[in-house]
Write an enzyme that holds these catalytic residues in place. Structure first.
Site, mmCIF file in Angstrom:
data_model
loop_
_atom_site.group_PDB
_atom_site.id
_atom_site.type_symbol
_atom_site.label_atom_id
_atom_site.label_comp_id
_atom_site.label_asym_id
_atom_site.label_seq_id
_atom_site.Cartn_x
_atom_site.Cartn_y
_atom_site.Cartn_z
ATOM 1 N N GLU A 77 -3.685 -3.840 -3.456
ATOM 2 C CA GLU A 77 -3.499 -3.135 -4.724
ATOM 3 C C GLU A 77 -3.076 -4.066 -5.867
ATOM 4 O OE1 GLU A 77 0.393 -2.724 -2.431
ATOM 5 O OE2 GLU A 77 -1.765 -2.698 -2.005
ATOM 6 N N HIS B 163 0.773 11.755 4.023
ATOM 7 C CA HIS B 163 1.422 10.758 3.190
ATOM 8 C C HIS B 163 2.753 11.281 2.685
ATOM 9 C CE1 HIS B 163 2.052 8.372 -0.642
ATOM 10 N NE2 HIS B 163 1.993 7.447 0.294
#
Length: 690
Positions: free
Chosen positions: A495, A400
């Site tokens: 999210e 990431h």
């Protein structure tokens, strides 16, 4: 590896036109779509589009405004035209279908100004049975070398006030709920909310981002987008609600420069997908077909997969990204627990966010001493040990990189960051670009960032690392040319259900996204939350779907990487988790069985390498009955259908987590009747009976 599976047939007719010739026509292979190109009374390049007996695009002009130069939009003559036909079939490395037919008729029009400068501009149309694309070509020429475009004025003149699904033409972010209005009612500035997103947002005028999708009064479905966005600015569409017209409005920078190029060069394709049904838009391969063939010799290092991750914790508050927080979730112990769970359930990827130093004040651009380091883990995260542990369990680590939109900083670390992944045999990375772009004055969707995203793709090709970009530039089919571009966000994702103050994503959101954002390409949406109430973590938020709806999204929303995002304790010993374990991620064939935009959608996909089929069906806030005809199944074969359904009492608000599982034998003559609860869905696996 790219290969042709059928002969390319090309017929070229090359001839010179007299100066009196000012129009020409090209049709789709099935003759249902016709494009008429002509020069107006002022010798302006113009076109119309017709589908069957309906005018889809009325007389629309084409041209450019240039810095320190006369506009390039009139006083032209046609000096040459060239027509050709191409019919080929190519293999998708990964995708919704194993093979894609690329069949179109092409018209190239060569224009030259009648003025003293005699500047030249070519326009190329490719017309398919499912729509068309056209692009501008700036040839190498003496009187036009350094080109600075301040406006591209490509018009799309509509013929009526269509029903339209749209989001504001934001220069930085696509993470909006879709609006459903008449075209004349589009008001992007009304729906622009400064500060509503982590990313810097800027909407300078009443414009929409693409893909923007419409339905005519006669039931024709249209979607406007672009393909092969390369070294150019992203295109929004400025809206004239009075004259029912859209005009290309390129994303610029604070110096009012949209595009800076040297001749020769080509623009992206401006695309119009056309279908009699909403499902036809999804099944269309126009966008990928308008991109160049695969340039990557070897993609064996990437396999489509599902993945778990340390991600949802931070959104629901059970963990922190930064090391100084109450509980730093990105630690060695938790990562190994994730790997163990993934390995046990035949899931082959694991993402960790918050592993590297710099998260304490990552959103604070005023603190110039705080920067992400993409090679240095926090003290409680042993990157090499975790990577090796994953390999021993058959689970690959997904890296990431959150850049905080500091492009200058990230590009200085690209070599070392990707070299580290190559050293550790990490073959995929999720990149992120939250916030205002550095350098100041640039925007996420402008030419500067288009070129940055391309630079990252090329670095991925060099080091065998596949890219899943968040806060990205829109998908424009470049995955055909660069299959290393495996997925991207560019949508209001899961999210938002955990922390947005507006009630999260309504049930209709994902009945619109497949017909808008997903037409561009794969979506990393992160479906599969089982604890839809979010209790006890988020008492003021919830996910506005049933559990069966969450399962169905693995089929409805396409991506070659699908996250299994919930806390692993919510999956353990849960009977419905079997569908997530079974469902494919790479497909041989995809079909839209039934749909209406904003109401419901049912999709069937056959897994590549097996005979297994999977169906996903979701609805908006309204309960409904959907009939599924299984005529696409192989004749004379019996399948065991496992249905994961809403119950009679299911409701996305009052009772979202109840479900039922049933089995029955079916064949190609079976018609299933599915009862979908409000905000509900149904997921079905169809496995051939031995």
């Amino acid at each position: 590896m790219y290969k042709f599976t059928s002969l390319i047939i090309t017929i070229c007719l090359l001839f010179s036109c007299s100066e009196k010739t000012n129009k020409t026509t090209i049709a789709s292979p099935d003759k249902q779509i016709k494009v008429h190109f002509f020069l107006s009374k002022k010798n302006e390049p113009s076109y119309t589009v017709h589908f069957k007996n309906e005018t889809i695009i009325d007389s629309s002009k084409m041209g450019f405004e240039l810095k320190d130069a006369l506009a390039l939009n009139s006083n032209f003559k046609i000096v040459n035209t060239q027509e050709s036909t191409t019919d080929e079939t190519w293999d998708m490395v990964w995708g919704e279908d194993a093979q894609v037919r690329n069949h179109y008729n092409e018209l190239k029009i060569e224009l030259e100004e009648t003025s003293e400068l005699k500047r030249r501009l070519n326009i190329i149309f490719k017309v398919y049975d499912d729509g068309l694309g056209f692009r501008y070509e700036f040839p190498e020429q003496e009187n036009l070398t350094n080109v600075i475009i301040t406006d591209e004025n490509t018009e799309f003149n509509l013929t009526e006030d269509h029903k339209t699904w749209w989001i504001p033409g934001d220069w930085d972010i696509y993470e909006y709920l879709y609006n459903t209005t008449k075209f004349s009612e589009i008001d992007a500035l009304k729906h622009y909310e400064p500060g509503a997103h982590l990313g810097q947002t800027y909407v300078p005028e009443n414009a929409v981002n693409t893909p923007v999708t419409m339905k005519t009064n006669s039931g024709v479905y249209l979607s406007f987008h672009e393909a092969d966005l390369t070294n150019y600015a992203g295109m929004t569409l400025a809206v004239d609600t009075t004259d029912l017209k859209m005009t290309s409005e390129l994303v610029g920078n604070d110096e009012n420069i949209k595009v800076k190029r040297q001749t020769p060069f080509e623009t992206p394709w401006r695309t119009i997908q056309i279908s009699d049904s909403p499902g036809g838009l999804i099944e269309s391969k126009l966008i990928v077909n308008l991109n160049e063939p695969n340039t990557v010799d070897d993609m064996s290092y990437f396999k489509p997969t599902k993945y778990v991750g340390i991600w949802w914790d931070m959104h629901i508050g059970t963990g922190n990204w930064d090391y100084s927080g109450k509980y730093h979730a990105a630690n060695t112990k938790y990562a190994k627990e994730m790997i163990d769970f993934a390995s046990e359930h035949n899931i082959h990827g694991m993402l960790v966010e918050g592993w590297n130093i710099g998260w304490e004040k990552w959103w604070d651009k005023s603190n110039k001493k705080v920067h992400f380091d993409f090679v240095t883990p926090y003290p409680d995260y042993d990157l090499e040990d975790i990577t090796n542990y994953g390999k021993s369990k058959g689970v690959a680590l997904i890296m990431h990189h959150e850049t905080s939109a500091d492009i200058i900083r990230y590009e200085t670390q690209l070599d070392t960051a990707f070299a580290l992944m190559k050293k550790l045999n990490i073959h995929s990375v999720k990149t992120g670009y939250v916030g205002r772009i550095i350098p100041k004055g640039e925007y996420h969707h402008g030419q500067y960032m288009v070129n940055h995203y391309q630079k990252v793709l090329e670095k991925g090709i060099e080091t065998n690392v596949a890219i899943n970009a968040h806060e990205p530039i829109k998908a424009t089919g470049k995955r055909r040319t660069y299959p290393v571009a495996i997925s991207r966000e560019g949508v209001r994702g899961q999210e938002y259900n955990a922390w947005s103050k507006d009630g999260g994503n309504p049930p209709e959101h994902l009945t619109i996204v497949p017909f808008t954002r997903m037409l561009g390409g794969p979506i990393d949406y992160t479906p599969g939350i089982f604890n839809t109430t979010l209790k006890p973590y988020k008492t003021d938020n919830q996910i506005n779907t049933t559990l069966a709806h969450q399962l169905a999204l693995y089929v409805v929303l396409y991506s070659p990487v699908q996250m299994v995002p919930d806390l692993i304790k919510h999956y353990k010993d849960h009977p419905a988790f079997q569908f997530i374990k079974d469902v494919g991620v790479d497909w041989n064939t995809s079909k839209v069985l039934d749909a209406e935009i904003g109401d419901f959608i049912a999709v069937a996909r056959q897994e590549k390498g097996t005979k297994n089929w999977f169906i996903g069906c979701i609805t908006d806030e309204n309960a409904r009955v959907v009939k599924i005809d299984l005529k696409f199944l192989e004749a004379d074969k019996i399948y065991v259908a496992t249905l994961y359904q809403d119950t009679q009492d299911s409701h996305y608000i009052n009772n979202p987590e109840v479900y039922k599982i049933s089995e029955q034998e079916v064949n190609h003559k079976t018609i299933l009747e599915l009862n979908l609860a409000p905000g509900g869905g149904c997921a079905i696996s169809l496995i051939p009976k031995e």
